[in-house]
Design a protein around this motif. Structure first.
Motif, short mmCIF file in Angstrom:
data_model
loop_
_atom_site.label_atom_id
_atom_site.label_comp_id
_atom_site.label_asym_id
_atom_site.label_seq_id
_atom_site.Cartn_x
_atom_site.Cartn_y
_atom_site.Cartn_z
N LEU A 57 -3.36 17.08 -3.94
CA LEU A 57 -3.34 15.83 -4.72
C LEU A 57 -3.07 14.66 -3.79
CD1 LEU A 57 -1.74 15.20 -8.15
CD2 LEU A 57 -1.19 13.66 -6.29
N GLU A 58 -3.84 13.60 -3.95
CA GLU A 58 -3.62 12.37 -3.20
C GLU A 58 -3.71 11.19 -4.17
OE1 GLU A 58 -4.90 10.68 1.08
OE2 GLU A 58 -6.57 10.90 -0.33
N ASP A 59 -2.64 10.39 -4.18
CA ASP A 59 -2.57 9.24 -5.07
C ASP A 59 -2.29 8.01 -4.21
OD1 ASP A 59 -2.06 7.39 -7.13
OD2 ASP A 59 -1.30 8.96 -8.42
N LYS A 60 -3.22 7.04 -4.24
CA LYS A 60 -3.09 5.83 -3.41
C LYS A 60 -3.07 4.61 -4.32
CE LYS A 60 -6.81 7.09 -1.32
NZ LYS A 60 -8.02 7.13 -0.45
N GLU A 61 -2.18 3.67 -3.99
CA GLU A 61 -2.10 2.43 -4.76
C GLU A 61 -2.08 1.23 -3.82
OE1 GLU A 61 1.08 2.21 -7.53
OE2 GLU A 61 0.40 3.92 -8.73
N PHE A 62 -2.94 0.28 -4.12
CA PHE A 62 -2.94 -1.00 -3.42
C PHE A 62 -2.50 -2.06 -4.41
CE2 PHE A 62 -5.16 -5.04 -2.65
CZ PHE A 62 -4.59 -5.38 -1.43
N THR A 63 -1.55 -2.89 -4.01
CA THR A 63 -1.05 -3.94 -4.90
C THR A 63 -1.08 -5.29 -4.19
OG1 THR A 63 1.24 -3.54 -4.20
CG2 THR A 63 0.46 -2.36 -6.15
N ALA A 64 -1.32 -6.33 -4.97
CA ALA A 64 -1.28 -7.70 -4.46
C ALA A 64 -0.68 -8.59 -5.54
CB ALA A 64 -2.68 -8.19 -4.09
N LYS A 65 0.17 -9.52 -5.12
CA LYS A 65 0.82 -10.43 -6.07
C LYS A 65 0.80 -11.84 -5.52
CE LYS A 65 4.14 -7.04 -7.86
NZ LYS A 65 5.58 -6.76 -8.12
N LEU A 66 0.60 -12.77 -6.41
CA LEU A 66 0.72 -14.19 -6.09
C LEU A 66 1.66 -14.79 -7.12
CD1 LEU A 66 -0.11 -16.72 -4.48
CD2 LEU A 66 -2.01 -17.00 -6.09
N GLU A 67 2.76 -15.38 -6.66
CA GLU A 67 3.78 -15.92 -7.56
C GLU A 67 4.17 -17.33 -7.12
OE1 GLU A 67 5.96 -11.59 -8.30
OE2 GLU A 67 6.86 -13.06 -6.95
N HIS A 68 4.45 -18.17 -8.09
CA HIS A 68 4.90 -19.53 -7.79
C HIS A 68 6.01 -19.91 -8.75
CE1 HIS A 68 4.69 -23.61 -6.25
NE2 HIS A 68 4.70 -24.07 -7.50
N LYS A 69 7.10 -20.47 -8.22
CA LYS A 69 8.25 -20.91 -9.01
C LYS A 69 8.49 -22.39 -8.73
CE LYS A 69 10.51 -16.41 -8.30
NZ LYS A 69 11.73 -15.74 -7.79
N ARG A 70 8.82 -23.13 -9.78
CA ARG A 70 9.11 -24.54 -9.58
C ARG A 70 9.88 -25.08 -10.79
NH1 ARG A 70 3.86 -27.94 -9.15
NH2 ARG A 70 5.43 -29.59 -9.19
N ALA A 71 10.54 -26.18 -10.57
CA ALA A 71 11.22 -26.88 -11.67
C ALA A 71 10.22 -27.83 -12.32
CB ALA A 71 12.41 -27.66 -11.13
N LEU A 72 10.23 -27.86 -13.66
CA LEU A 72 9.28 -28.69 -14.38
C LEU A 72 9.90 -29.11 -15.71
CD1 LEU A 72 6.33 -29.79 -14.33
CD2 LEU A 72 5.68 -27.73 -15.61
N ALA A 73 10.05 -30.42 -15.88
CA ALA A 73 10.56 -30.98 -17.13
C ALA A 73 11.90 -30.38 -17.53
CB ALA A 73 9.52 -30.78 -18.25
N GLY A 74 12.75 -30.17 -16.54
CA GLY A 74 14.09 -29.65 -16.83
C GLY A 74 14.17 -28.15 -16.95
N TYR A 109 0.87 -1.18 0.00
CA TYR A 109 0.00 0.00 0.00
C TYR A 109 0.90 1.23 0.00
CZ TYR A 109 -3.89 3.12 1.15
OH TYR A 109 -4.84 4.12 1.13
N SER A 110 0.70 2.11 -0.98
CA SER A 110 1.54 3.30 -1.13
C SER A 110 0.65 4.52 -1.26
CB SER A 110 2.44 3.19 -2.36
OG SER A 110 3.28 2.07 -2.29
N VAL A 111 1.11 5.63 -0.69
CA VAL A 111 0.36 6.89 -0.74
C VAL A 111 1.31 8.02 -1.10
CG1 VAL A 111 -1.04 8.55 0.55
CG2 VAL A 111 -1.33 6.10 0.96
N PHE A 112 0.87 8.87 -2.00
CA PHE A 112 1.60 10.08 -2.34
C PHE A 112 0.64 11.25 -2.19
CE2 PHE A 112 2.90 13.47 -5.13
CZ PHE A 112 4.28 13.52 -5.00
N THR A 113 0.99 12.26 -1.38
CA THR A 113 0.17 13.45 -1.23
C THR A 113 1.03 14.67 -1.53
OG1 THR A 113 0.62 13.66 1.14
CG2 THR A 113 -1.31 12.38 0.49
N ASP A 114 0.42 15.65 -2.17
CA ASP A 114 1.13 16.88 -2.53
C ASP A 114 0.20 18.05 -2.27
OD1 ASP A 114 3.32 18.35 -3.70
OD2 ASP A 114 2.06 18.64 -5.45
N SER A 115 0.65 18.98 -1.44
CA SER A 115 -0.13 20.16 -1.10
C SER A 115 0.69 21.39 -1.45
CB SER A 115 -0.49 20.16 0.39
OG SER A 115 -1.21 21.33 0.74
#
Length: 726
Positions: free
Chosen positions: A337-354, A299-305
């Motif tokens: 000015l107010e700029d708000k960002e919400f981010t979500a990530k789901l990541e998966h890494k694995r070895a598969l067939a070499g 969660y990120s917020v940028f405000t400018d007055s």
């Protein structure tokens, strides 16, 4: 029963001590083309901000005022083409084009800076010029701490303070890092403008301007990493506040005669600015489902007055010169000015067939609220016994708006290794939904929505020809979304001189296919040299066009940004960072990078480069370590080529003088360093040439409305900094 996964192994934290060896560019092992620079590479020249540090790396230019480095222009392109990441994550900024000013991040917070030349599927694709990843110190960066204190002396004799501290160590079952910094900022500049009817004509008037920007930056960052439930939990956050006051005072004279009898105007323009930027992020990763899974939330917020006023007194409107003023004009404006960002990530890494397979999805929701109000212009003739009272603040056109942008970007990436060749290939599918609500336009136009989706393939190859030589090749498709100001359904009267600007909700994003091919060679055990060639083929280019007559009547125009066609960007980048061990000078390090930058598009008037792209950027320098003395000294030299920009009604050419920086340091044992640095020692000037025209026809025939030359300078800056490790 499945055994527990092994603990995550890391390099042990670095013990805190003073910098005693010369640092060089790191040789990144990532398959994608990445240049990596640790803080030690920059630190001896004591950069104040991430922007100051970026002035020393390849292909980064700025179109800022003297002594300032805010909007980074990777490969010379507009800041909206460069993706700015902090710890690999996007952050909101004030720019309507989603750009972020890198001078908001103090250099003391940085662990390293990465230049990511080509996009990968697991990163956001809005990086047409590339990405700059500012990696902050984490809990594994340090065991112990630093205290940094000193002062900065400016050309006007003022001294501003600097104070910072960072500590890292074990806390409970995990590791914690804390950092804080207070930085006094001041930039006193002098500007001079000369105005003519056209090139070669007699001088009409001159303007002498004093521009002083004074303020203080406050920052804090923290990171805590701890084993949890068989995995690792990473919590991080940072906060940066900028308090700044800009004071511009100017005097305008007729005919270039700088005397009271020829005084035309006295102008006082002040802006009070407070900006807050903060972000909190959490990441949990562990071995599961046959590989490693990571979940990230941010969660990120940028405000400018900002509060701005501009008062001006006019003279010589009658036969009576100074001291009797003839007319007074006042303008006042507030911006929130107010700029708000919400981010979500789901990541998966694995070895598969070499192969190694990575897949996931990234979600982002941006909410941007802006309110710009001003008092209608207060103008009256002098003297006046009863001047009009100030009216109430009212929103300007386009100044009361709310924007919501939602993205969901799934991706998949496959990588592998065959002998001396590493490769990576991926697909990213970016979806974007935008809703804009503007309260300053007619009810039927106040709300609109748009959406689009883009498939972004990418592929990278790295081939180790020998133990020292390797080549790399990358191809990737990237995107640049329209700016929020470009798609807002509003007409701004006389936004570009006498010309109006009309928003275009139907704009499509620009896309580009990009190619990077590079060669890199290791020099000895610590040095590295490389050369890279890049090309971007841009489609659906967004440019300002004329769509008819403006509200002020002929010859004023109504201008609108539209998708007008194609363009191309190309260049060659060379960098060298090495000790001179081959010449018996092991304690001498040299640094050199040069980027030749070019592009090509067609507008109403013919061919040109992308607006304000510099022709080249050059950095070179050396550091001489003196081990027996316990000290060092060094210098860097920077030169940025000419930049030219053209829109309907105005053409601007910008040049900068060369910048020379020096440092000397003395180490007191293993814990204390005292360092003196000097920057802008050549008193580099920024010079601009403005060609102004009343209409498109006038611009084609070169019938000038005004021709203006402007010069800006600031003078040398000296820092005395002491740093103690504990």
């Amino acid at each position: 029963m499945r055994p527990s996964p092994p603990p995550i192994r890391r390099q042990p934290p670095r013990k805190s001590s003073v910098q005693a060896k010369i640092a060089y560019r790191n040789r990144s092992e990532q398959t994608a083309p990445v240049l990596e620079y640790g803080l030690d590479y920059f630190q001896r020249f004591e950069p104040l901000t991430a922007g100051d540090a970026l002035k020393r790396v390849p292909s980064v230019t700025f179109l800022s005022d003297v002594l300032e480095s805010d909007g980074a222009r990777l490969r010379g392109l507009d800041p909206g083409y460069t993706q700015i990441l902090i710890n690999g994550e996007k952050v909101p900024g004030a720019g309507a084009d989603r750009s972020f000013f890198v001078d908001r991040i103090p250099a003391e917070m940085i662990e390293r800076i990465e230049i990511v030349r080509s996009a990968s599927a697991n990163r956001s694709g809005d990086a047409m010029a590339g990405a700059l990843n500012i990696v902050l110190r984490d809990a594994y960066a340090l065991d112990g701490g630093f205290i940094r204190a000193g002062g900065i002396m400016l050309n006007d004799g003022r001294i501003r303070e600097t104070l910072g501290a960072v500590w890292g160590g074990e806390v409970g079952p995990g590791r914690l890092l804390l950092g804080a910094n207070i930085q006094g900022r001041r930039n006193p500049k002098e500007k001079t403008s000369w105005r003519y009817d056209e090139p070669g004509a007699s001088l009409n008037n001159t303007e002498l301007q004093s521009d002083v920007r004074n303020g203080t930056d406050y920052s804090f960052n923290a990171n805590y990493r701890v084993p949890v439930a068989g995995g690792e939990l990473d919590l991080s956050g940072f906060y940066v506040r900028t308090d700044r006051f800009a004071d511009e005072d100017s005097l305008e004279y007729r005919g270039g005669r700088e005397r009271i009898a020829d005084l035309l105007t006295v102008n006082d323009n002040d802006v009070d600015i407070q900006t807050d930027n903060w972000s909190v992020n959490g990441k949990f990763k562990r071995e599961m489902l046959g590989g490693e899974t990571a979940v990230k939330l941010g969660y990120s917020v940028f405000t400018d007055s900002q509060y701005e006023f501009e008062n001006e007194i006019e003279y010589l409107r009658d036969a009576i010169p100074f001291p009797d003023g003839d007319r007074f004009t006042a303008d006042k404006a507030r911006t929130e000015l107010e700029d708000k960002e919400f981010t979500a990530k789901l990541e998966h890494k694995r070895a598969l067939a070499g192969f190694d397979v990575e897949f996931g999805a990234q979600y982002q929701q941006k909410d941007r609220d802006m309110l710009i109000t001003e008092i209608p212009r207060n103008r009256y003739n002098l003297p006046s016994a009863n001047p009009p009272a100030d009216k109430a603040y009212a929103p300007v056109l386009g100044g009361d708006s709310a924007i919501k942008e939602t993205r969901l970007d799934p991706y998949v990436m496959v990588s592998g290794k065959a002998g001396d060749v590493k490769w990576e290939a991926g697909l990213r599918y970016e979806t974007t939904d935008v809703d804009i609500q503007d309260e300053t336009v007619a009810p039927a136009l106040r709300a609109f929505s748009t959406d689009y989706a883009i498939l972004l393939p990418s592929a990278h190859l790295k081939w180790n020809l020998t133990g020292k030589d390797r080549i790399s090749a990358s191809v990737a498709r990237t995107v640049r979304r329209p700016g929020f100001d470009q798609i807002s359904p509003v007409t701004l009267e006389e936004e570009f001189g006498d010309n109006d600007f009309v928003g275009n909700p139907n704009l499509k994003p620009e896309t580009a296919w990009g190619l990077d091919v590079g060669y890199e060679r290791r020099l000895g055990s610590r040095g590295v040299a490389g050369v890279n060639v890049f090309y971007r083929d841009v489609t659906d280019l967004i440019e300002l066009t004329s769509i008819g007559a403006g509200s002020a009547g002929a010859p004023a125009l109504a201008l609108q940004t539209q998708n007008v066609g194609d363009g191309s960007v190309m260049g060659v980048e060379f960098d060298l960072s090495t000790p001179l061990t081959a010449f018996g000078l092991e304690n001498t390090g040299v640094f050199f990078n040069y980027s030749w930058l070019d592009s090509d598009i067609d507008d109403t008037f013919g061919g040109r480069k992308f607006n304000d792209q510099s022709d080249y950027v050059l950095n070179l320098g050396f550091i001489q370590d003196l081990p027996t003395f316990g000290g060092a000294f060094g210098a860097t030299y920077r030169k940025q080529g000419e930049a030219y920009g053209r829109i309907i009604g105005e053409e601007v050419t910008t040049t900068y003088g060369a910048d020379l920086e020096l440092f000397v340091e003395k180490r007191l044992g293993e814990k204390i360093t005292v360092r003196l640095t000097g920057s802008n020692l050549l008193n580099a000037k920024k010079e601009e040439t403005f060609n102004k025209f009343g209409s498109t026809a006038d611009q084609k025939t070169r019938a000038f409305d005004e021709y203006e030359l402007e010069s800006e300078e600031a003078g040398p800056v000296f820092q005395l900094i002491a740093r103690m490790a504990f």
